[in-house]
Design an enzyme around this catalytic site. Structure first.
Site, PDB file in Angstrom:
ATOM      1  N   GLU A   1       0.756  -0.388  -9.019  1.00 55.01           N
ATOM      2  CA  GLU A   1       1.189  -1.687  -8.366  1.00 55.01           C
ATOM      3  C   GLU A   1       0.675  -2.770  -8.988  1.00 55.01           C
ATOM      4  O   GLU A   1      -0.482  -2.837  -9.178  1.00 55.01           O
ATOM      5  CB  GLU A   1       0.946  -1.544  -6.824  1.00 55.01           C
ATOM      6  CG  GLU A   1       1.141  -2.736  -5.933  1.00 55.01           C
ATOM      7  CD  GLU A   1       0.343  -2.940  -4.761  1.00 55.01           C
ATOM      8  OE1 GLU A   1       0.998  -3.194  -3.780  1.00 55.01           O
ATOM      9  OE2 GLU A   1      -0.947  -2.929  -4.773  1.00 55.01           O
TER      10      GLU A   1
ATOM     11  N   GLN B   1       6.496  -1.730 -10.627  1.00 54.11           N
ATOM     12  CA  GLN B   1       6.192  -1.608  -9.176  1.00 54.11           C
ATOM     13  C   GLN B   1       5.349  -3.025  -8.734  1.00 54.11           C
ATOM     14  O   GLN B   1       4.256  -3.335  -9.192  1.00 54.11           O
ATOM     15  CB  GLN B   1       5.332  -0.203  -8.484  1.00 54.11           C
ATOM     16  CG  GLN B   1       5.362  -0.247  -7.141  1.00 54.11           C
ATOM     17  CD  GLN B   1       4.733   0.487  -6.221  1.00 54.11           C
ATOM     18  OE1 GLN B   1       3.473   0.416  -6.601  1.00 54.11           O
ATOM     19  NE2 GLN B   1       5.211   1.130  -5.148  1.00 54.11           N
TER      20      GLN B   1
ATOM     21  N   CYS C   1       1.680   1.353   0.304  1.00 52.63           N
ATOM     22  CA  CYS C   1      -0.107   1.274   0.243  1.00 52.63           C
ATOM     23  C   CYS C   1      -0.683   0.975   1.548  1.00 52.63           C
ATOM     24  O   CYS C   1      -0.511  -0.182   2.049  1.00 52.63           O
ATOM     25  CB  CYS C   1      -0.010   0.507  -1.042  1.00 52.63           C
ATOM     26  SG  CYS C   1      -1.999   0.681  -1.276  1.00 52.63           S
TER      27      CYS C   1
ATOM     28  N   GLY D   1       4.694  13.279  -2.276  1.00 55.34           N
ATOM     29  CA  GLY D   1       3.515  13.647  -1.382  1.00 55.34           C
ATOM     30  C   GLY D   1       3.420  15.126  -1.570  1.00 55.34           C
ATOM     31  O   GLY D   1       2.537  15.578  -0.606  1.00 55.34           O
TER      32      GLY D   1
HETATM   33  C1  FNR Z   1      -1.743   6.058  -5.403  1.00 52.13           C
HETATM   34  N1  FNR Z   1      -0.386   5.828  -4.578  1.00 52.13           N
HETATM   35  C2  FNR Z   1       0.070   4.405  -5.028  1.00 52.13           C
HETATM   36  N2  FNR Z   1       1.460   4.150  -4.330  1.00 52.13           N
HETATM   37  C3  FNR Z   1       2.011   3.102  -4.602  1.00 52.13           C
HETATM   38  O1  FNR Z   1       3.128   2.842  -4.079  1.00 52.13           O
HETATM   39  N3  FNR Z   1       1.501   2.156  -5.476  1.00 52.13           N
HETATM   40  C4  FNR Z   1       0.314   2.289  -6.029  1.00 52.13           C
HETATM   41  O2  FNR Z   1      -0.124   1.861  -6.903  1.00 52.13           O
HETATM   42  C5  FNR Z   1      -0.397   3.491  -5.847  1.00 52.13           C
HETATM   43  N4  FNR Z   1      -1.864   3.710  -6.325  1.00 52.13           N
HETATM   44  C6  FNR Z   1      -2.340   5.177  -6.308  1.00 52.13           C
HETATM   45  C7  FNR Z   1      -3.462   5.335  -6.965  1.00 52.13           C
HETATM   46  C8  FNR Z   1      -3.888   6.623  -6.949  1.00 52.13           C
HETATM   47  C9  FNR Z   1      -5.101   6.755  -7.680  1.00 52.13           C
HETATM   48  C10 FNR Z   1      -3.361   7.690  -6.092  1.00 52.13           C
HETATM   49  C11 FNR Z   1      -3.823   9.259  -6.108  1.00 52.13           C
HETATM   50  C12 FNR Z   1      -2.259   7.139  -5.212  1.00 52.13           C
HETATM   51  C13 FNR Z   1       0.190   6.667  -3.897  1.00 52.13           C
HETATM   52  C14 FNR Z   1       0.876   7.553  -4.562  1.00 52.13           C
HETATM   53  O3  FNR Z   1       2.072   7.147  -5.410  1.00 52.13           O
HETATM   54  C15 FNR Z   1       1.628   8.726  -3.914  1.00 52.13           C
HETATM   55  O4  FNR Z   1       2.495   8.184  -3.000  1.00 52.13           O
HETATM   56  C16 FNR Z   1       0.682   9.702  -3.327  1.00 52.13           C
HETATM   57  O5  FNR Z   1      -0.483  10.086  -3.950  1.00 52.13           O
HETATM   58  C17 FNR Z   1       1.228  10.863  -2.594  1.00 52.13           C
HETATM   59  O6  FNR Z   1       1.739  11.686  -3.673  1.00 52.13           O
HETATM   60  P1  FNR Z   1       1.361  13.183  -4.552  1.00 52.13           P
HETATM   61  O7  FNR Z   1       0.062  12.504  -4.945  1.00 52.13           O
HETATM   62  O8  FNR Z   1       1.091  13.910  -3.418  1.00 52.13           O
HETATM   63  O9  FNR Z   1       2.107  13.387  -5.499  1.00 52.13           O
END
Ligand code: FNR
Length: 346
Positions: free
Chosen positions: A49, A93, A122, A221
């Site tokens: 992001e 994003q 987020c 997720g």
């Molecule tokens: C995230 N997530 C996230 N989502 C988003 O929309 N923008 C972002 O910048 C971030 N940053 C981010 C950093 C880190 C280190 C993590 C672990 C997660 C959320 C991510 O995109 C996702 O929605 C969730 O982690 C769930 O998916 P998974 O992990 O089950 O595949």
């Protein structure tokens, strides 16, 4: 003529059907990780992001030494770096809470990316305090204004990434409103705002969303419960009734999760990652952060401790026995720089 224009746009544009996608992740989704995910088989890669206000302060710089396009802050920090290899695959994003600012940033990067996504999921304070991220979920009018402004004025596909709302009815209402704005796809992280990553993902809700709209829904997720390797992706798509999937943590732990022929040992993956970090002169603190995420259970090993203590890209390369590679690439870059200086181009 209009029909032809429409068909042409559809043909040249990124499609979100049947795609395996690297999810947006702050600090993790920088250029080396995105390129590695593409090499291993990801179809689309989302950037971390990037906040609209920060982007608006940046200037666009073409780097002829690294062959990148850099968006550089007033303090000379590279906020967004991209290159030709990902041009047709990268989705930028954005963190925003304002249609005008979002449009200004979208215009700034439109020609350097394949698509633009608005973060609406987020739950972290740095995002929600400015009305961005998950805070947008309670402002459907604002969502509509931002998305329809972008869809109208930007030539690349617009997507958004949401979390689910407290009830199914509210969630379905929201996605139907989002669909009407003309977005190309919706990514759904199947958790509520207050649910943590360890909580079970609501596959049934994602499935109901996928049935309620006709644009592609990208399920997200599944890293904790479902996805350990590529073959598991199919199962997650089945239970969520979607054809596209977005992977965050499983890819952060081992980006070779995108390989249809199976995951690679982490040592190999880490070296592949470092090679990109050197080539693109990634800041060593970011490189270290990503490598530490991959080593998560082994940070107390002697390698892990040395990595945590490293203070430069060169030191990281020494730890992973890649110093010859580091010197070769740096030499090439120095030579290129000297050539460009001679030609008066830098
Ligand atoms: C995230 N997530 C996230 N989502 C988003 O929309 N923008 C972002 O910048 C971030 N940053 C981010 C950093 C880190 C280190 C993590 C672990 C997660 C959320 C991510 O995109 C996702 O929605 C969730 O982690 C769930 O998916 P998974 O992990 O089950 O595949």
């Amino acid at each position: 003529y209009l029909l032809l224009c429409f068909l042409f746009r559809k043909m040249v544009h990124l499609s979100f059907q049947k795609k395996t996608i690297l999810a947006p992740m702050v600090r993790v989704g920088t250029l080396p990780m995105r390129l590695l995910a593409l090499d291993y088989g990801a179809d689309i890669v989302y950037t971390e992001e990037l906040v609209d206000k920060k982007m608006l302060q940046c200037k666009r710089v073409v780097n002829d030494i690294l062959h990148t396009v850099d968006f550089v802050s007033p303090t000379e920090r590279i906020i967004f770096q991209t290159c030709e290899r990902e041009h047709h695959h990268v989705v930028f994003q954005m963190g925003t809470s304002d249609a005008e600012r979002a449009l200004a940033v979208a215009k700034q990067i439109e020609n350097d990316v394949a698509g633009i996504d608005i973060n609406m999921g987020c739950p972290k304070e740095y995002s929600t305090k400015g009305g961005m991220g998950a805070a947008l979920l309670s402002c459907p009018e604002k969502i509509e204004t931002i998305l329809s402004t972008l869809v109208r004025a930007i030539s690349k596909p617009i997507t958004c990434k949401i979390r689910i709302l407290p009830t199914l009815e509210e969630t379905i209402n929201l996605v139907k409103r989002i669909e009407k704005t003309g977005v190309a796809a919706i990514a759904v992280h199947g958790r509520k705002k207050e649910e943590r990553p360890q909580h079970p993902v609501h596959c049934d809700v994602i499935k109901a969303i996928a049935q309620a709209v006709s644009i592609p829904v990208i399920s997200n997720g599944g890293s904790q419960e479902f996805i350990r390797e590529f073959q598991d992706i199919h199962e997650f798509c089945n239970v969520t009734g979607t054809s596209s999937v977005m992977i965050a943590r499983a890819a952060m732990w081992n980006p070779s999760v995108f390989r249809s022929t199976g995951v690679l040992p982490l040592e190999n993956v880490m070296r592949d990652y470092i090679a990109y970090a050197v080539r693109y002169d990634n800041h060593y603190t970011n490189t270290k952060y990503c490598l530490c995420q991959m080593m998560r259970d082994h940070l107390e090993s002697s390698l892990g401790k040395r990595l945590q203590a490293a203070q430069s890209t060169q030191e990281i390369c020494e730890i992973f026995e890649m110093i010859a590679f580091f010197k070769k690439i740096r030499n090439e870059q120095e030579t290129k720089k000297a050539e460009l200086e001679c030609a008066g181009l830098v």
